[in-house]
Write a protein that holds these residues in place. Structure first.
Motif, PDB file in Angstrom:
ATOM      1  N   ARG A 168       0.840  -1.204   0.000  1.00 40.89           N
ATOM      2  CA  ARG A 168       0.000   0.000   0.000  1.00 40.89           C
ATOM      3  C   ARG A 168       0.873   1.251   0.000  1.00 40.89           C
ATOM      4  NH1 ARG A 168      -4.149  -1.062   4.687  1.00 40.89           N
ATOM      5  NH2 ARG A 168      -4.448   1.174   4.471  1.00 40.89           N
ATOM      6  N   VAL A 169       2.005   1.215   0.705  1.00 39.50           N
ATOM      7  CA  VAL A 169       2.950   2.328   0.655  1.00 39.50           C
ATOM      8  C   VAL A 169       3.450   2.504  -0.780  1.00 39.50           C
ATOM      9  CG1 VAL A 169       5.245   3.110   1.398  1.00 39.50           C
ATOM     10  CG2 VAL A 169       3.647   2.154   3.077  1.00 39.50           C
ATOM     11  N   VAL A 170       3.789   1.398  -1.443  1.00 35.24           N
ATOM     12  CA  VAL A 170       4.255   1.454  -2.831  1.00 35.24           C
ATOM     13  C   VAL A 170       3.171   2.045  -3.735  1.00 35.24           C
ATOM     14  CG1 VAL A 170       4.954   0.051  -4.821  1.00 35.24           C
ATOM     15  CG2 VAL A 170       5.912  -0.417  -2.540  1.00 35.24           C
ATOM     16  N   GLU A 171       1.928   1.585  -3.581  1.00 39.06           N
ATOM     17  CA  GLU A 171       0.821   2.131  -4.385  1.00 39.06           C
ATOM     18  C   GLU A 171       0.667   3.634  -4.173  1.00 39.06           C
ATOM     19  OE1 GLU A 171      -2.584  -1.219  -5.199  1.00 39.06           O
ATOM     20  OE2 GLU A 171      -2.689  -0.117  -3.312  1.00 39.06           O
ATOM     21  N   ASN A 172       0.726   4.077  -2.932  1.00 33.41           N
ATOM     22  CA  ASN A 172       0.604   5.508  -2.643  1.00 33.41           C
ATOM     23  C   ASN A 172       1.743   6.285  -3.284  1.00 33.41           C
ATOM     24  OD1 ASN A 172      -1.766   5.192  -1.190  1.00 33.41           O
ATOM     25  ND2 ASN A 172      -0.760   5.251   0.806  1.00 33.41           N
ATOM     26  N   GLN A 174       3.486   5.481  -5.931  1.00 28.71           N
ATOM     27  CA  GLN A 174       3.288   5.498  -7.387  1.00 28.71           C
ATOM     28  C   GLN A 174       2.196   6.495  -7.776  1.00 28.71           C
ATOM     29  OE1 GLN A 174       2.584   1.328  -8.109  1.00 28.71           O
ATOM     30  NE2 GLN A 174       4.764   0.893  -8.362  1.00 28.71           N
ATOM     31  N   ARG A 175       1.128   6.539  -7.007  1.00 29.98           N
ATOM     32  CA  ARG A 175       0.046   7.486  -7.288  1.00 29.98           C
ATOM     33  C   ARG A 175       0.552   8.920  -7.165  1.00 29.98           C
ATOM     34  NH1 ARG A 175      -2.738  10.032  -3.736  1.00 29.98           N
ATOM     35  NH2 ARG A 175      -2.224   8.585  -2.073  1.00 29.98           N
ATOM     36  N   ILE A 176       1.298   9.206  -6.123  1.00 31.16           N
ATOM     37  CA  ILE A 176       1.834  10.555  -5.917  1.00 31.16           C
ATOM     38  C   ILE A 176       2.811  10.913  -7.026  1.00 31.16           C
ATOM     39  CG2 ILE A 176       3.294  11.958  -4.385  1.00 31.16           C
ATOM     40  CD1 ILE A 176       2.001  10.276  -2.040  1.00 31.16           C
ATOM     41  N   GLU A 177       3.660   9.974  -7.401  1.00 31.58           N
ATOM     42  CA  GLU A 177       4.636  10.224  -8.463  1.00 31.58           C
ATOM     43  C   GLU A 177       3.940  10.507  -9.795  1.00 31.58           C
ATOM     44  OE1 GLU A 177       7.666   7.163  -9.914  1.00 31.58           O
ATOM     45  OE2 GLU A 177       8.748   8.351  -8.402  1.00 31.58           O
ATOM     46  N   GLN A 178       2.900   9.744 -10.120  1.00 26.43           N
ATOM     47  CA  GLN A 178       2.139   9.989 -11.355  1.00 26.43           C
ATOM     48  C   GLN A 178       1.523  11.378 -11.323  1.00 26.43           C
ATOM     49  OE1 GLN A 178      -0.625   6.730 -11.392  1.00 26.43           O
ATOM     50  NE2 GLN A 178       0.794   5.347 -12.433  1.00 26.43           N
ATOM     51  N   TYR A 179       1.005  11.743 -10.189  1.00 23.83           N
ATOM     52  CA  TYR A 179       0.376  13.049 -10.020  1.00 23.83           C
ATOM     53  C   TYR A 179       1.407  14.163 -10.236  1.00 23.83           C
ATOM     54  CZ  TYR A 179      -2.573  16.598  -7.806  1.00 23.83           C
ATOM     55  OH  TYR A 179      -3.317  17.702  -7.534  1.00 23.83           O
ATOM     56  N   LEU A 180       2.565  14.011  -9.630  1.00 26.27           N
ATOM     57  CA  LEU A 180       3.612  15.021  -9.774  1.00 26.27           C
ATOM     58  C   LEU A 180       4.174  15.053 -11.193  1.00 26.27           C
ATOM     59  CD1 LEU A 180       5.480  14.537  -6.383  1.00 26.27           C
ATOM     60  CD2 LEU A 180       3.899  16.389  -7.009  1.00 26.27           C
ATOM     61  N   ASN A 181       4.310  13.888 -11.819  1.00 24.86           N
ATOM     62  CA  ASN A 181       4.808  13.822 -13.195  1.00 24.86           C
ATOM     63  C   ASN A 181       3.824  14.436 -14.180  1.00 24.86           C
ATOM     64  OD1 ASN A 181       7.235  12.674 -12.463  1.00 24.86           O
ATOM     65  ND2 ASN A 181       6.544  10.568 -12.843  1.00 24.86           N
ATOM     66  N   GLN A 187      -1.882  19.351  -3.530  1.00 20.88           N
ATOM     67  CA  GLN A 187      -2.060  18.106  -2.784  1.00 20.88           C
ATOM     68  C   GLN A 187      -2.596  17.002  -3.690  1.00 20.88           C
ATOM     69  OE1 GLN A 187      -1.142  17.697   0.347  1.00 20.88           O
ATOM     70  NE2 GLN A 187      -1.837  15.603   0.514  1.00 20.88           N
ATOM     71  N   PRO A 188      -1.912  15.841  -3.781  1.00 24.71           N
ATOM     72  CA  PRO A 188      -2.424  14.741  -4.607  1.00 24.71           C
ATOM     73  C   PRO A 188      -3.745  14.220  -4.034  1.00 24.71           C
ATOM     74  CG  PRO A 188      -0.204  14.259  -3.786  1.00 24.71           C
ATOM     75  CD  PRO A 188      -0.650  15.534  -3.157  1.00 24.71           C
ATOM     76  N   PRO A 189      -4.618  13.744  -4.918  1.00 23.64           N
ATOM     77  CA  PRO A 189      -5.893  13.218  -4.449  1.00 23.64           C
ATOM     78  C   PRO A 189      -5.697  11.928  -3.662  1.00 23.64           C
ATOM     79  CG  PRO A 189      -5.616  12.743  -6.772  1.00 23.64           C
ATOM     80  CD  PRO A 189      -4.449  13.606  -6.359  1.00 23.64           C
ATOM     81  N   ALA A 190      -6.531  11.717  -2.668  1.00 24.35           N
ATOM     82  CA  ALA A 190      -6.512  10.456  -1.921  1.00 24.35           C
ATOM     83  C   ALA A 190      -7.175   9.392  -2.773  1.00 24.35           C
ATOM     84  CB  ALA A 190      -7.251  10.622  -0.596  1.00 24.35           C
ATOM     85  N   SER A 191      -6.713   8.165  -2.620  1.00 19.84           N
ATOM     86  CA  SER A 191      -7.354   7.104  -3.417  1.00 19.84           C
ATOM     87  C   SER A 191      -8.347   6.341  -2.595  1.00 19.84           C
ATOM     88  CB  SER A 191      -6.314   6.147  -3.983  1.00 19.84           C
ATOM     89  OG  SER A 191      -5.381   5.725  -3.028  1.00 19.84           O
TER      90      SER A 191
END
Length: 191
Positions: A168-172, A174-181, A187-191
């Motif tokens: 779950r840490v890895v998923e978070n 990756q989600r944050i990195e995609q958002y920043l990229n 603030q990135p959206p919560a999943s």
């Protein structure tokens, strides 16, 4: 970061372990704010380092990095034609440049080799060599013993829950990195 020894750890009132040195430094860093996420990140790093030290010991001084070992293990389960650098990079969640360097290392050590892609003459694939299979066979038993020892006292449910939490840490991440990229810096959206 220092190596934590059991005598350096303490227990919260609920019985959960913590590192007093980390807690003190995180309280200073956070100016008295909540330190749970910071302490948890430090604990994940310490746990990862502990597993890597045991993995390295199990390698018997054969010097493969965790990344190279991951690539070699993935190649061991691939079909005879091997895997492309892109396939390895996607599976490991790293850049193609990173995987190219890891394959270079494995190839230099005789554990993997590059072969031409039978479907695309412009592409190459990596395959494991017989020496690579032998290396993994020799590495398997000491690694299984080390991982059994490091997770001593964990139930099957504990291990499944711990694996889930780490992923779950890895998923978070990756989600944050995609958002920043994507060029977002709020603030990135919560999943």
């Amino acid at each position: 970061m220092k190596h934590v020894h059991n005598s350096d750890l303490a227990r919260d009132p609920d019985g959960s372990l913590y590192d007093p040195g980390v807690r003190d430094s995180m309280q200073a860093f956070s100016a008295g704010g909540d330190t749970r996420a910071l302490e948890t990140a430090a604990a994940v790093r310490s746990a990862s380092q502990a597993v890597d030290r045991l993995r390295s010991h199990g390698a018997g001084g054969r010097g493969l990095s965790a990344g190279a070992l991951d690539v070699l293990a993935r190649l061991s389960t691939a079909v005879d034609e091997g895997l492309s650098i892109g396939e390895l990079a996607r599976a490991a969640g790293v850049s193609s440049r990173n995987v190219t360097g890891l394959v270079d290392t494995l190839e230099r050590d005789g554990l993997a080799r590059r072969v031409q892609d039978p479907r695309d003459r412009r592409s190459v694939r990596a395959t494991i060599t017989p020496a690579g299979r032998d290396w993994l066979d020799a590495f398997r038993q000491p690694t299984q013993r080390a991982m059994s020892a490091v997770f001593q006292g964990f139930t099957d449910d504990d291990l499944a829950r711990f694996r889930d939490l780490c992923l779950r840490v890895v998923e978070n991440q990756q989600r944050i990195e995609q958002y920043l990229n994507a060029g977002r810096h709020d603030q990135p959206p919560a999943s």
